[in-house]
Design a protein around this motif. Structure first.
Motif, short mmCIF file in Angstrom:
data_model
loop_
_atom_site.label_atom_id
_atom_site.label_comp_id
_atom_site.label_asym_id
_atom_site.label_seq_id
_atom_site.Cartn_x
_atom_site.Cartn_y
_atom_site.Cartn_z
N ALA A 84 1.53 2.33 -3.57
CA ALA A 84 0.42 2.44 -4.54
C ALA A 84 -0.40 3.69 -4.31
O ALA A 84 -0.65 4.08 -3.18
CB ALA A 84 -0.46 1.20 -4.44
N THR A 85 -0.81 4.32 -5.41
CA THR A 85 -1.72 5.47 -5.28
C THR A 85 -2.84 5.34 -6.29
O THR A 85 -2.64 4.88 -7.41
CB THR A 85 -1.01 6.81 -5.57
OG1 THR A 85 -0.10 6.62 -6.63
CG2 THR A 85 -0.33 7.36 -4.36
N PRO A 125 10.88 2.77 -21.61
CA PRO A 125 11.90 3.30 -20.70
C PRO A 125 11.27 4.46 -19.91
O PRO A 125 10.39 5.16 -20.42
CB PRO A 125 12.98 3.82 -21.65
CG PRO A 125 12.75 3.13 -22.96
CD PRO A 125 11.28 2.87 -23.03
N LEU A 145 4.01 -10.26 -7.89
CA LEU A 145 4.31 -8.86 -7.59
C LEU A 145 5.65 -8.40 -8.14
O LEU A 145 6.02 -7.24 -7.99
CB LEU A 145 4.30 -8.63 -6.06
CG LEU A 145 2.98 -8.96 -5.35
CD1 LEU A 145 3.11 -8.70 -3.85
CD2 LEU A 145 1.84 -8.14 -5.91
N GLU A 166 0.81 -1.21 0.00
CA GLU A 166 0.00 0.00 0.00
C GLU A 166 0.85 1.26 0.00
O GLU A 166 0.44 2.29 -0.54
CB GLU A 166 -0.94 -0.02 1.21
CG GLU A 166 -2.36 0.20 0.76
CD GLU A 166 -3.39 -0.06 1.82
OE1 GLU A 166 -3.07 -0.71 2.84
OE2 GLU A 166 -4.52 0.39 1.62
N SER A 178 5.46 -1.63 -22.53
CA SER A 178 6.38 -1.07 -21.55
C SER A 178 7.28 -0.07 -22.27
O SER A 178 7.55 -0.21 -23.46
CB SER A 178 7.24 -2.17 -20.93
OG SER A 178 6.42 -3.19 -20.39
N ARG A 196 7.72 1.28 -8.36
CA ARG A 196 8.65 0.18 -8.18
C ARG A 196 9.95 0.61 -8.84
O ARG A 196 10.15 0.39 -10.03
CB ARG A 196 8.04 -1.05 -8.87
CG ARG A 196 8.67 -2.34 -8.45
CD ARG A 196 7.86 -3.53 -8.93
NE ARG A 196 8.74 -4.68 -8.85
CZ ARG A 196 9.43 -5.16 -9.87
NH1 ARG A 196 9.34 -4.62 -11.06
NH2 ARG A 196 10.23 -6.20 -9.69
N GLU A 210 13.03 -0.13 -9.07
CA GLU A 210 14.19 -0.99 -9.35
C GLU A 210 14.95 -0.57 -10.62
O GLU A 210 16.14 -0.30 -10.58
CB GLU A 210 13.78 -2.46 -9.45
CG GLU A 210 13.81 -3.22 -8.13
CD GLU A 210 12.73 -2.77 -7.14
OE1 GLU A 210 11.81 -2.05 -7.56
OE2 GLU A 210 12.81 -3.13 -5.96
N ALA A 211 14.29 -0.56 -11.74
CA ALA A 211 14.96 -0.23 -13.00
C ALA A 211 14.20 0.92 -13.68
O ALA A 211 13.00 1.07 -13.45
CB ALA A 211 14.99 -1.45 -13.91
N PRO A 212 14.88 1.74 -14.49
CA PRO A 212 14.22 2.90 -15.12
C PRO A 212 13.31 2.50 -16.28
O PRO A 212 13.55 2.88 -17.43
CB PRO A 212 15.39 3.77 -15.58
CG PRO A 212 16.50 2.81 -15.81
CD PRO A 212 16.31 1.67 -14.86
N VAL A 213 12.28 1.75 -15.98
CA VAL A 213 11.29 1.33 -16.98
C VAL A 213 9.92 1.35 -16.33
O VAL A 213 9.81 1.37 -15.10
CB VAL A 213 11.57 -0.11 -17.48
CG1 VAL A 213 12.88 -0.19 -18.24
CG2 VAL A 213 11.56 -1.11 -16.34
N PHE A 214 8.88 1.37 -17.14
CA PHE A 214 7.53 1.21 -16.59
C PHE A 214 6.65 0.47 -17.58
O PHE A 214 6.94 0.43 -18.78
CB PHE A 214 6.90 2.56 -16.22
CG PHE A 214 6.49 3.39 -17.41
CD1 PHE A 214 7.41 4.21 -18.05
CD2 PHE A 214 5.19 3.35 -17.89
CE1 PHE A 214 7.04 4.97 -19.16
CE2 PHE A 214 4.80 4.10 -19.00
CZ PHE A 214 5.73 4.92 -19.64
#
Lengths: 493, 506
Positions: B31-32, B176, B436, B28, B174, B47, B49-53
Motif C-alpha cells: 500500500a502507498t 481492465p 481483503l 503495508e 472497475s 494486488r 493477481e489479474a490485469p484489472v483494477f
C-alpha cells in the motif's frame, strides 16, 4: 508511523517531477493511449472425477489464509410436489440448523462461531448446496463438521418448526413491497402460474411438510454422482485431493440422474393489474419466454440485449429515462438460462400519473427497434462493452471455479466462455435484427402493472383488455395449521 | 469435554495474534499513500493477481451539506456527475453553454411566479413554464446523451455506479488494467468541468427514485418518519433523497454552486486496488487529477443535536405486516467508545449465536428476524444505535419492544461471557481478512478509512480497538445509551379494515 508516510510522500513527489505539463492539452479521450492488455490465463481448477461419479474442482489460492468449499447437489424446488411447495426451502434451512446425529444445530453454531467459520446449507430451484468457509488452521475441525452435516443430518423437529414459522412470516409479507409483487407476478405471466420455477409456497403447503419429507429428500439426493464440489483457498492440492478421496472414495453411487420435464405456458396477452392503493408509482413489466444459452441465437441476443436494454447506452435507458425522465429504474431484454427458457422482460417504474404514457413509450421503443434496427455504432458499443469487460468473468479464482461448476452442472463444455467470446465477435447487425424480429412480438406479451389505478393518466382499458390479478394470500386450509397461525390475528381475505 | 474445551481456548488465544502480525505487516508492503500538491489524496493497494483494477472516489460531502430548502441536492449532483463534461456529451459546448444559461434564466422567472403566495397569474405561469421547457428543448439539441457512461461501458468498465448518503458521496467502477490513463482522464474531467445538462429531466428521474424507495414502500415510509422524529436539530433529520417540494424547486445553478463548494481536491480521497504499480500510476494520476484546482476544505460546521428530553414515538398504520424499530442517540464515530458500540452490535446481531436471534427468533419464537446496528442514518455525526424486529404472524410490535428491552437490560446488568467477548474479536479479525480479497471492496475501505481518519491503517486499528473492549465497557456504554428519554420508537401496525376495502392488505 509519521516518518513512514513522509518517506512515501517524498518518493512520490520525486516521481511526479518527470511528468510533462502537457496534461491540460488532452482534449479528446480518444487520444489516450490504451496499451495491449497482457495475456492473462486464469488458473484453471483441477477437475477430479471419482469412480462413483462425484466431480471435484480444486484451485489453490495462497493470497489469504482462508479455505472455502461449496457442494452443489442435483435436485431442487422445481422437483418438489406442488402440495408441499416450500419443501426444498425448509430442507435447505433445516439441513444445517437441525444439526447432526452427534451435535445439535445450536452446538454447531457455537463451535463454528468461535472460529469465525461457517458451514451453511441452502435450497434452490434446481439444486441444493452445502458449503463452508474457514481460516486454514481450522480446516480439520470445520471439514469434519461439513462431512457430518453432509452425511448425517438430523433435521430436528424444533428447527423444522422454526423454519416453517419463518417461511410463514415471509408469505405474510410477500405483498408489502410492490417490487417484490411485480417480480413474482411477472414470472408467473411468462412461465405459467403453476410452472415449478415460479410456484410459491403457501401457508398450507408449508404446514404440510413433515420431518420425514426432509429425511426422504436427503436420502433420495445425497449420492456422489449428483454432487459437484468446488474448493478454493490456501491449501496443498495433492493433500486436499487425498483428503477428499479418503472422505468420498468409497461412497456408493446412486441411480442415474434424470432431469424433470417442465412445461412453459405464457399467459394470454392482456393488461394484468395488481391494484395497490398505497403506492404512487406503477411497476410495469412486459414479459414473454426467452431462450437457453445453447441456442445458436444466444450471442446475437447478448449483443441485442446490451444495445436495447442493458447499459447507459441502451435504447430503453436513453429514451424512457434520459430523454423522457419517466423512470428511475428501466431495462430489459431477452433472458437466457442454461437449461430452461430465460425470462424475456421489459420493466420500468413510473409515477401513477404517467402509467399509460410510459407503456406507450415502451411500445414505441420496441416498434422503433424493428423499424430502425440496432446500427453499426450501437452494435460496436455493445460488443466493445461485452468484450472489453470480458476479463471480469474470470479475474478471481472463485469466479473461475463458479463458472466451471455451472458448466459441469448443466452439461456445457468447459470452454463455454471462450466460445462465448468468439460467438459475440462474429455477430453481425443482420443477426441482431433477426433476433429482435424473432423474439420481440409485443402483441403477444402479457403486461403486468402493479399500481394505484385511481391515479393513472388513463384507464388501462384504453390500451386493451384488463385482467385483475388477485394476489390475496390463501388462508391455511384443512390439515394441520401452522403453529404460528394458531394464535391468529391473521385476517380473512 | 474438558480437553475439547481447552482446544477451543488454545485456538482462540493463538489465532488473533497470528492474524494481526501477518496482516498489517504484509498489507503495508503493498500500500502507498500519496498526496498531490492540490490536496487530493490517493491510496493505492497493489494486488497484481489479474490485469484489472477498481477505484473508489470518496467525496466528503453528503446530504447533511444540502443547503436549506434544497434537500436532495447532494444526491442530485451525484446523478449529474454522469452527464458529461465540456468535452464529453456535447456536439457544440459553446452553443450549449449559452442555451443552458437561458434555461436557468427561464426557470428562475418561472419559479418566481410559481411560488408567489398572492396574486399568482395562472396563464402567465403557463407561458413561463412553456418558455422554460422550450429553452430546455433548445439546449437538448446539443446533447450527446449519456456519452460519459457509454465510454466507460464500451471500454470495459464494470460495476459503474455511485451513491450518496448523509455523510458522503462516492463514485466507483472497475476497469481492465490497460485503461488506467483513460480512467484518470475521465475521473478528472468529470470533476474538473461537469456540465449540468438535462438537469430537469434527471430531476424527474430522481423523483421516481424517491417514489420507489420511500413513497411506495411501507418500510421506506417508516424509516423516513422515524429518522425525522429522532433528529430535530441535526441535519440527520432530512432524507438524503430530499423532500418532494425541494426536489421540485432546486435548479442546475444550485447544483453547480454545490459542486464548486464541495468537490474540491482537499475534500476527496481516491482508493485504487488491483494491478496498479504506484511508480507508474502516480505520474499519470498527477497528470490528470492534478489539474483539479486547489481550494480550501469547505465549512464543516453543522447543527449539533441537543440531548433528547423524552421518548418519541412514530406509529404508522399501513396495509402491510408489522415492524418494530427503536433507536438511541450515541456520539459520532470518533468517540472513544466507538468500538464498544461495534462490539454490542456484533454481540446482539451477528449470526445464529447472537443474543437477539436466540431470544426473539429461536427461543420466544415471536420474530422472524431481529438485530441491533449502529450508524443510522450515518456515523460521521452523532447518530442512532437502533434495534429492530419483524414479528411473525400472530405477534405484535409491543412484544418485540418488551423482548428487545429485556435483552438490553441484560446488557446493562450482567457482564457478557468470556466466550462471547472472544467470539466478537475473532470474528472481527476474520471479517477483515475476508474483505481483503476483493479489489472493489479494498478500494472502498482504503478510501473510506483514509478520508475518515486521515490514515488508511485505521482499517486494521479499528480491529485493535475492538480487541481492547472489556466487559465493563459494554455495561457502562449500555447503561449510558439505552435509556428511556434517549429513545425513539417507530412502529408499523397493520391497518384495521374500514369496510370499504381500503384497509385491506392484499
Amino acid at each position: 508511523m509519521k516518518t513512514l508516510s513522509l518517506l512515501i510522500l517524498t518518493v512520490i513527489a520525486g516521481a511526479v517531477m518527470f511528468v510533462s505539463a502537457a496534461a491540460a492539452q488532452v482534449t479528446d479521450w480518444k487520444q489516450i493511449p490504451i496499451p495491449t492488455l497482457p495475456t492473462f490465463r486464469p488458473k484453471e481448477p483441477k477437475r477430479i472425477e471419482l469412480q462413483n461419479g462425484m466431480v471435484i474442482f480444486l484451485t489453490e489460492d495462497h493470497e489469504l489464509p482462508l479455505i472455502d468449499g461449496i457442494a452443489r447437489i442435483r435436485g431442487g424446488s422445481r422437483e418438489e410436489p406442488a402440495n408441499k411447495a416450500g419443501l426444498v426451502q425448509l430442507y435447505g434451512e433445516t439441513w444445517r440448523t437441525g444439526g447432526t446425529k452427534n451435535q445439535t444445530g445450536d452446538q454447531l453454531d457455537d463451535f463454528l462461531e468461535a472460529r469465525a467459520a461457517r458451514v451453511e446449507t441452502g435450497g434452490g430451484t434446481d439444486s441444493t448446496t452445502i458449503g463452508w468457509s474457514c481460516l486454514k488452521e481450522d480446516l480439520d475441525d470445520v471439514f469434519k463438521v461439513f462431512l457430518d452435516v453432509l452425511r448425517d443430518p438430523a433435521f430436528r423437529p424444533d428447527k423444522l418448526d422454526l423454519a416453517q414459522k419463518e417461511a410463514i412470516d415471509a408469505i405474510s409479507r410477500r405483498n408489502d413491497n410492490p417490487l417484490q409483487i411485480a417480480a413474482r407476478q411477472a414470472a408467473k405471466l411468462a412461465y405459467g402460474a403453476d410452472n415449478p420455477y415460479v410456484r410459491e409456497p403457501e401457508y398450507s403447503s408449508i404446514a404440510a411438510v413433515q420431518q420425514q419429507d426432509l429425511m426422504s429428500w436427503h436420502k433420495q439426493h445425497l449420492y456422489p454422482n449428483y454432487i459437484i464440489l468446488g474448493i478454493t483457498g490456501d491449501f496443498d492440492l495433492a493433500q486436499m485431493e487425498a483428503r477428499l478421496r479418503q472422505a468420498f472414495g468409497s461412497w456408493a453411487k446412486g441411480p442415474a440422474w434424470r432431469n424433470p420435464h417442465i412445461e412453459f405456458h405464457p399467459a394470454q396477452p392482456a393488461y394484468y393489474l395488481v391494484d395497490k392503493k398505497d403506492v404512487n408509482q406503477s411497476n410495469i413489466r412486459m414479459v414473454g419466454l426467452g431462450t437457453t444459452r445453447d441456442n445458436p441465437d444466444y450471442y446475437a441476443i447478448e449483443v441485442f440485449n446490451y444495445a436495447f436494454g442493458g447499459g447507459f447506452s441502451s435504447r430503453l435507458f436513453q429514451d424512457i429515462r434520459t430523454r423522457r425522465g419517466l423512470a428511475y429504474a428501466v431495462g430489459g431484454g431477452i433472458g437466457t438460462a442454461f437449461d430452461h427458457p430465460g425470462l424475456l422482460q421489459m420493466r420500468l417504474g413510473t409515477k401513477s400519473g404517467t402509467t399509460v404514457e410510459a407503456l406507450q413509450a415502451l411500445y414505441q421503443v420496441i416498434d422503433d427497434v424493428q423499424k430502425h434496427p440496432i446500427d453499426e455504432a450501437e452494435m460496436k458499443r455493445a460488443k466493445d462493452a461485452i468484450l472489453n469487460s470480458f476479463i471480469f468473468n474470470f479475474d478471481t479464482p472463485e469466479k473461475v471455479l463458479r463458472e466451471r461448476m455451472a458448466y459441469e452442472f448443466y452439461g456445457y463444455t468447459a470452454d463455454f466462455l471462450e466460445r462465448y467470446r468468439a460467438g459475440v465477435e462474429k455477430v453481425t447487425i443482420a443477426d441482431v435484427a433477426r433476433v429482435a424480429a424473432k423474439y420481440l412480438h409485443k402483441e403477444q406479451f402479457p403486461v403486468l402493472v402493479v399500481g394505484n389505478s385511481s391515479e393513472f393518466d388513463k384507464p388501462l382499458s384504453a390500451l386493451g383488455p384488463v385482467v385483475p390479478v388477485n394476489t390475496s394470500i390463501p388462508p391455511p386450509s384443512g390439515g394441520k395449521k401452522p403453529a404460528a397461525l394458531e394464535r391468529g390475528n391473521e385476517r380473512k381475505h | 469435554m474438558n480437553s475439547h474445551r481447552i482446544r477451543i481456548l488454545a485456538v482462540l488465544f493463538l489465532l488473533p495474534t497470528l492474524a494481526v502480525a501477518q496482516d498489517l505487516a504484509t498489507f503495508e508492503k503493498h500500500a502507498t499513500l500519496n498526496k498531490l500538491p492540490n490536496g487530493l489524496t490517493v491510496v493505492i493497494y497493489e494486488r497484481p493477481e489479474a490485469p484489472v483494477f477498481s477505484f473508489f472516489t470518496h467525496v466528503d460531502v453528503g446530504s447533511v451539506q444540502d443547503p436549506l430548502n434544497k434537500t436532495g441536492l447532494a444526491h442530485m449532483f451525484e446523478h449529474m456527475a454522469f452527464k458529461g463534461t465540456e468535452k464529453i456529451g456535447t456536439t457544440n459546448y459553446a452553443a450549449e453553454k449559452v442555451a443552458l444559461q437561458k434555461v436557468e434564466e427561464a426557470y428562475s422567472i418561472y419559479l418566481r411566479e410559481r411560488d408567489k403566495r398572492l396574486d399568482r397569474d395562472e396563464s402567465k405561469l403557463k407561458q413561463l413554464e412553456k418558455a422554460w421547457r422550450d429553452a430546455i428543448a433548445e439546449a437538448n439539441k446539443y446533447v450527446k446523451p449519456n456519452e460519459f457512461g457509454q465510454i466507460v461501458e464500451a471500454e470495459g468498465g464494470e460495476g459503474m455506479n455511485a451513491f450518496t448518503n448523509h455523510d458522503e458521496t462516492a463514485y466507483h467502477y472497475s476497469f481492465p488494467a490497460n485503461r488506467l490513463e483513460l480512467w484518470a482522464y475521465l475521473e478528472s474531467e468529470r470533476f474538473l468541468q461537469p456540465v449540468m445538462r438535462q438537469f430537469y429531466d434527471e430531476r424527474n428521474v430522481v423523483i421516481e427514485e424517491r417514489r420507489m424507495r420511500t413513497d411506495s414502500n411501507p418500510i421506506g415510509r417508516l424509516l423516513e418518519q422515524f429518522q425525522t422524529a429522532a433528529f430535530q436539530a441535526s441535519e440527520y433529520h432530512r432524507p438524503t433523497v430530499g423532500w418532494m417540494s425541494d426536489l421540485n424547486s432546486f435548479s442546475a445553478t444550485d447544483a453547480d454552486k454545490f459542486f464548486q463548494e464541495y468537490y474540491v481536491p482537499s475534500n476527496m480521497v481516491i482508493g485504487l486496488a488491483g494491478n496498479v504499480k504506484p511508480a507508474e500510476a502516480m505520474p499519470i494520476i498527477e497528470k490528470y487529477l492534478g489539474r483539479l484546482p486547489a481550494h480550501g476544505k469547505p465549512d464543516e460546521r453543522n447543527t449539533v443535536e441537543p440531548p433528547q428530553k423524552s421518548e418519541r414515538r412514530v406509529v404508522l398504520q399501513e396495509m402491510s405486516q408489522p415492524l418494530y424499530i427503536e433507536g438511541y442517540h450515541r456520539p459520532d464515530y470518533l468517540s472513544k467508545d466507538d468500538a464498544v458500540y461495534d462490539a454490542i452490535a456484533d454481540l446482539m446481531s451477528n449470526g445464529r449465536t447472537s443474543r437477539l436471534y436466540r431470544a426473539l427468533v429461536r427461543d420466544k419464537k415471536i420474530a422472524s428476524d431481529s438485530a441491533g446496528f449502529t450508524g443510522l442514518p450515518g456515523n460521521k455525526y452523532p447518530h442512532l444505535f437502533a434495534f429492530y424486529a419483524f414479528p411473525i404472524p400472530g405477534h405484535k410490535p409491543e412484544e418485540m419492544e418488551q423482548a428487545i428491552r429485556a435483552e438490553i437490560e441484560r446488557l446493562k446488568k450482567e457482564d457478557v461471557t468470556d466466550e462471547e467477548l472472544k467470539m466478537i474479536k475473532t470474528r472481527a479479525r476474520a471479517t477483515l481478512v475476508r474483505g481483503l480479497s476483493d479489489n472493489a471492496g479494498l478500494a472502498q475501505q482504503l478510501a473510506f478509512y483514509q478520508a475518515r481518519y486521515g490514515d488508511w491503517r485505521e482499517l486494521f486499528r479499528s480491529v485493535d480497538r475492538l480487541e481492547k473492549v472489556g466487559k465493563e465497557d459494554i455495561r457502562r456504554v449500555a447503561n449510558q445509551t439505552f435509556t428511556q428519554e434517549n429513545r425513539t420508537v417507530g412502529i408499523i401496525e397493520t391497518a384495521v379494515e374500514t369496510g370499504d376495502g381500503k384497509g385491506d392488505a392484499q
